[in-house]
Design an enzyme around this catalytic site. Structure first.
Site, mmCIF file in Angstrom:
data_model
loop_
_atom_site.group_PDB
_atom_site.id
_atom_site.type_symbol
_atom_site.label_atom_id
_atom_site.label_comp_id
_atom_site.label_asym_id
_atom_site.label_seq_id
_atom_site.Cartn_x
_atom_site.Cartn_y
_atom_site.Cartn_z
ATOM 1 C CB SER A 1 -0.956 -0.030 1.196
ATOM 2 O OG SER A 1 -1.991 0.902 1.038
ATOM 3 C CG ASP B 1 -7.025 -2.239 -3.251
ATOM 4 O OD1 ASP B 1 -7.571 -1.513 -2.400
ATOM 5 O OD2 ASP B 1 -5.829 -2.582 -3.193
ATOM 6 C CG HIS C 1 -5.875 -2.322 0.380
ATOM 7 N ND1 HIS C 1 -5.193 -1.751 -0.669
ATOM 8 C CD2 HIS C 1 -5.210 -1.939 1.502
ATOM 9 C CE1 HIS C 1 -4.170 -1.051 -0.206
ATOM 10 N NE2 HIS C 1 -4.151 -1.153 1.105
#
Length: 684
Positions: A536, A621, A656
């Site tokens: 991320s 995501d 995610h």
């Protein structure tokens, strides 16, 4: 490992993006259409290529997965906690992917009641996760929120715990943030914007009434703010919270009068962050008002203006005040000093205070779930790089601690067979960057060891040194595992965070490079055996450092990476954008645009040699859109001058966080480890 298999070649369609008189040409902008057949076909082609390249190492991947799974106690149960007359716990059954939520009334000796078996709910879904769960005040109704896509868009369901029947009330397209009022029939929840997924509304639902008649309690108009809702531990107030990166605001509704209009605790101010806890007739406020590292204030619940606040714990330059928990006789404060978590116990009557002693040089500790106000027993969690996750009950009167549960690691695991230590790297500006390390005893510092170095460095998130049984598959193969506590996190206090964001963001990248160089200088490893990982915002870190110093790393693993910084932060339709101007900067302002452009990984890809790289993504995501890593890989393929392996692996069923199943997620880890080992020539 060099590839003779032909990698997919993405088509180019020039898209000119212009702002501040500057033009950028993005040939892969077309990849943003999630439902487009050509986009999906390209993602599938990348997945097929990845599978083909990794096919010779499938047995290694399977071996790693078996190792990882084999250390986990499949039949397991959490430590029960007491809430409103019931003991609640979570258990797992052998061969099952999902948790079973249970409770027992009054005693652990009575018959178990299953309140939610997620394995049953997940049938027929490739992804399933339960977000919020909340039990009504009379213990008879469960509200829970489920997501079946991985995009963090939930549906709320209600179950009668006395009959087992599910109510017809179903609330769709919400965040999963739920809280009961005290009347046993009113539920507060938050809803997100359909496009940006920003939580911006708090609504009130009365059980049995049409969802269409739910009352909008509050709507957040400022697009840089997000809302949440919870009930105070005292059960007296419902708190409606609004927050941005640098500012917060709380509103209050009496939990006994859920239809009352909310009143503002303290109006929002630029760069003022505060959180509140209720005790007797007072509110305790953790605030950064005139206190960079935060301080603790108190005020009467009827007069919450700043002028009425009184200081309880003052500001300290070397201690970050992170949070608190309130009990009838004690105040428990969570602090951080020199990068390590501290738990401070203070008696309300002023008769004394002390800190818990954890006895290790590097560790992770924090208060656990403590819903019971009328107890002198504090439950806390502890683990370290060598100590498995442990849950303790601590008697705040006698200072006696009881180990309730320690994560069982199956097989021949011996905590004493590993060494943990902390070293420091010196940054370009002289800052000392802590690095937490763990490795197997007897390791020789001869520059010949593989090192797996990871970091995050954003949002003030402190990357604590934690135990992982998964990691043993690397340590037992001679790896050193290292965490670089770079700026952008909050390990060393609030200034540590502020020195790694906005116009100081590049400190995060140079801190990481300095950490890698320090590990090499200390003879832990060499550039030929250095593996780096980030996810991320940590994936952004990977993208930035690989552009800056591609010569420094052998293998890069970048998970769901935020790499197309400028394009994303200029697009207010994308989730998280507007709320993060205070984290990254607002590229609509030229100074911020120029600075962000200078490190944006996608924009800074050049025709040069790059290390071997594995990039992961999730089609659904909601935090980093799948097209960011996809475009990045396509551009790297087009420009890089080396023959090192570059793989993109997209989970077509998740978001995610990857796979939702308890063990299924470890297949993804096993794949990553197999890739890393293969790149280093370790195939056993």
């Amino acid at each position: 490992m060099k590839n003779l298999i032909q990698a997919p070649v993405a088509k180019k369609e020039e898209k000119v993006l212009e702002i501040h008189g500057h033009k950028r040409v993005d040939p892969y902008y077309w990849m943003r259409e999630r439902e487009d057949k050509e986009v999906l076909a390209y993602l599938e082609a990348e997945n097929s290529y990845t599978a083909e390249v990794m096919a010779p190492f499938k047995s290694l991947e399977d071996k790693l997965f078996a190792e990882i799974k084999g250390r986990i106690q499949e039949k397991d149960m959490s430590v029960p906690y007491l809430l409103n007359g019931y003991y609640y716990y979570t258990r797992y059954e052998e061969g099952q992917e999902y948790p079973i939520y249970c409770r027992k009334k009054g005693s652990l000796e009575v018959e178990e009641q299953v309140i939610l078996n997620v394995n049953e709910k997940a049938k027929g879904h490739s992804f399933y996760t339960v977000g919020g769960m909340s039990i009504s005040s009379e213990n008879d109704i469960l509200a829970f929120a489920a997501d079946t896509k991985g995009r963090r868009i939930y549906t709320i369901y209600f179950v009668n715990l006395e009959t087992g029947e599910q109510y017809t009330d179903t609330i769709e397209n919400v965040t999963g943030d739920i809280t009961w009022a005290n009347d046993n029939k009113t539920l507060f929840y938050t809803r997100q914007d359909e496009e940006t997924l920003r939580a911006f509304q708090v609504l009130r639902h009365k059980l049995g009434e049409a969802v269409e008649e739910d009352v909008l309690v509050y709507e957040e108009k400022d697009e840089t703010f997000t809302v949440y809702v919870h009930r105070t531990k005292s059960k007296k107030f419902i708190v409606l919270g609004s927050y941005s990166t640098l500012s917060t605001e709380s509103q209050l509704i009496p939990a006994d009068q859920p239809e009352q209009e909310p009143r503002i605790f303290l109006p929002r101010e630029a760069k003022h962050e505060y959180s509140i806890a209720h005790y007797e007739n007072s509110f305790y406020i953790v605030t950064n008002w005139k206190a960079q590292n935060f301080r603790l204030m108190v005020t009467d619940e009827e007069n919450t203006a700043k002028s009425a606040w009184k200081e309880v714990i003052g500001h300290r330059e070397d201690v970050l005040l992170e949070g608190l928990d309130i009990f009838k006789n004690y105040l428990v404060v969570e602090e951080r000093k020199e990068g390590l978590a501290q738990i401070r116990i203070i008696k309300w009557d002023g008769s004394g205070e002390y800190y818990l002693d954890f006895g290790e040089p590097t560790y992770t500790a924090g208060t656990s779930l403590n819903p019971d106000f009328n107890t002198d027993i504090l439950r806390y969690q502890y683990n370290s790089l060598t100590t498995p996750a442990s849950v303790f009950d601590f008697d705040m009167n006698t200072k006696e601690k009881t180990l309730l549960k320690q994560q069982e690691v199956l097989g021949d695991f011996d905590a004493g067979a590993y060494t943990a230590e902390r070293i420091y790297a010196e940054a370009e500006d002289g800052a000392k960057i802590p690095i937490s390390l763990v490795y197997k005893n007897g390791l020789e510092k001869d520059g010949n060891n593989p090192v797996y170095l990871t970091a995050y460095g954003a949002y003030g998130y402190s990357y604590d040194p934690y135990f992982s049984s998964v990691r043993l598959s690397l340590l037992d193969r001679g790896f050193v595992f290292a965490i670089a506590h770079v700026r952008g996190g909050e390990e060393m206090g609030r200034k540590w965070y502020e020195d790694g964001k906005m116009m100081h963001k590049k400190n995060t990248f140079t801190d990481f490079i300095a950490s890698a160089e320090a590990l090499i200088a200390a003879k832990f490893t060499s550039t030929e055996k250095l593996v780096v990982n980030g996810g991320s915002a940590g994936g952004l870190l990977m993208g930035a450092v690989v552009n800056l110093r591609p010569d420094l790393f052998k293998v890069v693993v970048s998970e769901v990476p935020f790499v197309d910084v400028i394009t994303t932060m200029l697009d207010t339709s994308i989730p998280l954008t507007t709320g993060e101007y205070d984290e990254w900067g607002n590229p609509n302002e030229k100074e911020s645009y120029d600075y962000m452009l200078s490190y944006s990984p996608y924009d800074q890809v050049e025709a040069k040699s790059y290390p071997s790289m594995l990039v992961t993504s999730g089609l659904h995501d909601s935090q980093v859109q799948y097209w960011e890593p996809t475009k990045w890989v396509a551009k790297l393929r087009d420009l890089k001058t080396d023959h090192n392996t570059l793989l993109l692996k997209t989970n077509m069923d998740a978001g995610h966080g990857g796979a939702s199943g308890r063990f299924e997620r470890y297949r993804e880890v096993a794949f990553e480890f197999a890739y890393v080992l293969a790149q280093l020539g370790i195939v056993e």
